[in-house]
Motif scaffolding. Sequence first.
Motif, PDB file in Angstrom:
ATOM      1  N   LYS A  13      37.614  67.355  31.325  1.00 11.75           N
ATOM      2  CA  LYS A  13      38.509  68.384  30.791  1.00 11.75           C
ATOM      3  C   LYS A  13      39.544  68.796  31.843  1.00 11.75           C
ATOM      4  O   LYS A  13      40.719  69.024  31.523  1.00 11.75           O
ATOM      5  CB  LYS A  13      37.646  69.587  30.365  1.00 11.75           C
ATOM      6  CG  LYS A  13      38.379  70.698  29.654  1.00 11.75           C
ATOM      7  CD  LYS A  13      37.360  71.712  29.129  1.00 11.75           C
ATOM      8  CE  LYS A  13      38.016  72.861  28.400  1.00 11.75           C
ATOM      9  NZ  LYS A  13      37.005  73.763  27.795  1.00 11.75           N
ATOM     10  N   ILE A  66      32.501  68.110  32.647  1.00 10.14           N
ATOM     11  CA  ILE A  66      33.557  69.121  32.674  1.00 10.14           C
ATOM     12  C   ILE A  66      34.782  68.618  33.454  1.00 10.14           C
ATOM     13  O   ILE A  66      35.909  69.054  33.207  1.00 10.14           O
ATOM     14  CB  ILE A  66      33.020  70.465  33.260  1.00 10.14           C
ATOM     15  CG1 ILE A  66      34.041  71.599  33.167  1.00 10.14           C
ATOM     16  CG2 ILE A  66      32.562  70.294  34.694  1.00 10.14           C
ATOM     17  CD1 ILE A  66      34.250  72.133  31.790  1.00 10.14           C
ATOM     18  N   GLU A  90      33.721  74.988  40.513  1.00  8.30           N
ATOM     19  CA  GLU A  90      33.137  75.244  39.190  1.00  8.30           C
ATOM     20  C   GLU A  90      32.119  76.386  39.284  1.00  8.30           C
ATOM     21  O   GLU A  90      31.533  76.636  40.323  1.00  8.30           O
ATOM     22  CB  GLU A  90      32.514  73.949  38.631  1.00  8.30           C
ATOM     23  CG  GLU A  90      32.319  73.908  37.129  1.00  8.30           C
ATOM     24  CD  GLU A  90      33.474  74.498  36.325  1.00  8.30           C
ATOM     25  OE1 GLU A  90      33.332  75.655  35.879  1.00  8.30           O
ATOM     26  OE2 GLU A  90      34.513  73.838  36.145  1.00  8.30           O
ATOM     27  N   GLN A 135      35.232  69.626  25.012  1.00  4.81           N
ATOM     28  CA  GLN A 135      35.080  71.084  24.893  1.00  4.81           C
ATOM     29  C   GLN A 135      36.425  71.801  24.919  1.00  4.81           C
ATOM     30  O   GLN A 135      36.589  72.810  25.597  1.00  4.81           O
ATOM     31  CB  GLN A 135      34.172  71.615  26.002  1.00  4.81           C
ATOM     32  CG  GLN A 135      32.780  70.988  25.985  1.00  4.81           C
ATOM     33  CD  GLN A 135      31.727  71.890  26.603  1.00  4.81           C
ATOM     34  OE1 GLN A 135      32.040  72.828  27.322  1.00  4.81           O
ATOM     35  NE2 GLN A 135      30.469  71.632  26.306  1.00  4.81           N
TER      36      GLN A 135
END
Lengths: 362, 362
Positions: B22, B19, B104, A291
């Motif tokens: 990333k 995530i 997050e 992403q």
Amino acid sequence: MAESQTKTIRFGIIGCAQIARKVIRAISLASRATLHAIGSRSIEKAQKFAALCGLSETLVKVYGSYDQVLDDPCVDAVYVPLPTSLHLQWAILAARKKKHLLLEKPTALDVHELDRILEACQSNGVQFMDGSMWLHHPRTARMKELIFDSKLLGQVNFIHSTSTTLMPPEFFESNIRVKPDLDSLGAVGDLAWYCIGAFLWAKDYKLPSIVTALPGTIKNSAGVTLTCTASFHWEDNTVAIIHCSFLSESSMDLAVSGSNGNLHLADFIIPFREDSASFEFVSGAKYSELQIGWTAKPEELIVDSKLPQEVLMVEELAGLVEGIRDYGNSPNGKWPEISRKTQLVLDAVMKSIDLGCKPVNL
Amino acid sequence: MAESQTKTIRFGIIGCAQIARKVIRAISLASRATLHAIGSRSIEKAQKFAALCGLSETLVKVYGSYDQVLDDPCVDAVYVPLPTSLHLQWAILAARKKKHLLLEKPTALDVHELDRILEACQSNGVQFMDGSMWLHHPRTARMKELIFDSKLLGQVNFIHSTSTTLMPPEFFESNIRVKPDLDSLGAVGDLAWYCIGAFLWAKDYKLPSIVTALPGTIKNSAGVTLTCTASFHWEDNTVAIIHCSFLSESSMDLAVSGSNGNLHLADFIIPFREDSASFEFVSGAKYSELQIGWTAKPEELIVDSKLPQEVLMVEELAGLVEGIRDYGNSPNGKWPEISRKTQLVLDAVMKSIDLGCKPVNL
């Protein structure tokens, strides 16, 4: 030459609104139409307006009343840019005089008035069309192809549309569009008309079931709406949002969000340029690995237009009138239906505002 | 070299969400940060994830529990990408272990939980920041300059923001983001977080006074929201609309409409490209004579970024942590305040959904 002159649809115009100048130019550029007459409440006003528009009184009749335009047997079709409160009276009279009707938006103060106008048109066999020019731009047709291709945009889930234009201080004092006795619909009639028309277009004219004005409506001291936001809900769970205002800089956004793609443009009502218009479209955009970007970004699709959209509107009407006058066709029911649905939803927005943002079922 | 190693902020990560990959990359690209440890509920999961991320176990500790990460004295800061329902427990524990916190989003199930987390951070003197990466992109700073220049955008009147992403069928069956016991906030927590953050940013973190979910909310069979539209109203009559959905193709629109200008971009959360991002801006656009075009159209303004926004986020946090650790600074209050206001508004959206779209006063 003589035959071509006979076939040309001759327009009359009643009222000298600024928008009439744009339509006069459109008629002059349209191959099927000519301007035959203009009329105002006084001959002085009409002459002044004719001079402003560069009209030659040898070519265009200049009348000191609306009645004279409607009584002129050479006039086939009438363009009516009068204040909304005068539409009922003059549109019905035009229809009774067998004049085909190009009626500026909003078409009427409410759908009951519009129904009387449409009834007059129908019983007199004349064509009705409102002045929503953007519907006639080739870009609009191109966008519709993409929206209705289930492999491209997919199911329409969300529509967002704005129509804002910053008016100068004197507008709020004196303009007819903020005077309750002339245009009581204010920004809803003048601006939201387009946004409502846009989402109905994107939903193929399926009506929403719930209409809700949202907190934040601003009115002037006379109670005319200057700013309004509203939401619309369909039984298939599509949602549309519109925002219209005389207090924000020009914007004409239309965004249609679907299960497979997105469409966006910032000038749907009046294209930035006359000769070429564009919109952004993307289908199947995903996020790249981790992403950290997208696999596709919206692409600018350009649609050239040989003629301005208002010329295409005049041509469309003239073609329909020609069919009725010269070939015995019936008036086309599509245009009055679009106007009626737009007005119906507009009425619900006004009602929800009046009810203090309560939802209104359609 | 030795000094620079000492100064580097050492991150631990608890949880192996996608995530996190990333953020691991971001930490590796950040000059002030290094990844010291990752931990999962089992050593097998942690090792598998380390291998997937290409982490060398000679450089990064791989733990079979979250506690081991928090107990590692070499860890300065912890990134927590756990399901939202686990934030309260693990974020508080991290703070008590004196670990600075990158939490997050959504930060918690509600603001009461977040307040307990923030209280733990404050009493233990650790920095708090949520994972809203876009706030750290130089484009965001550039846009803010234009929005807050009264001669350019003028008064902010209307804000529109979407966050949609089409999830595959299996997502709706099994993903933690649609399971009520793990992420009961669904699309509101996962997607609307960004939209709420965006309009608060555009309003310089002034809270709206009325929050209203709009008809059209779609929930799964377990009651978790998959699609939601909501409106927000400020006492100064600004209106914001957000739309978030797991059922529409990717969109990340942000439009800010002001009395003098308009700003729009379609990728505010994740830029289309990492190295360069853009947005459209126009100020003082009028219609040309006869309204047959515009005097100005939105201009694409390009902002280059040497580092991805998530790297800048890590650098920002690392810089603050360095200031606290090495120079005795106090934790920066800006980031927890932004998170808290976002969560507060998010709670109001959830409440309005629960109340069947009734307005909620903030």
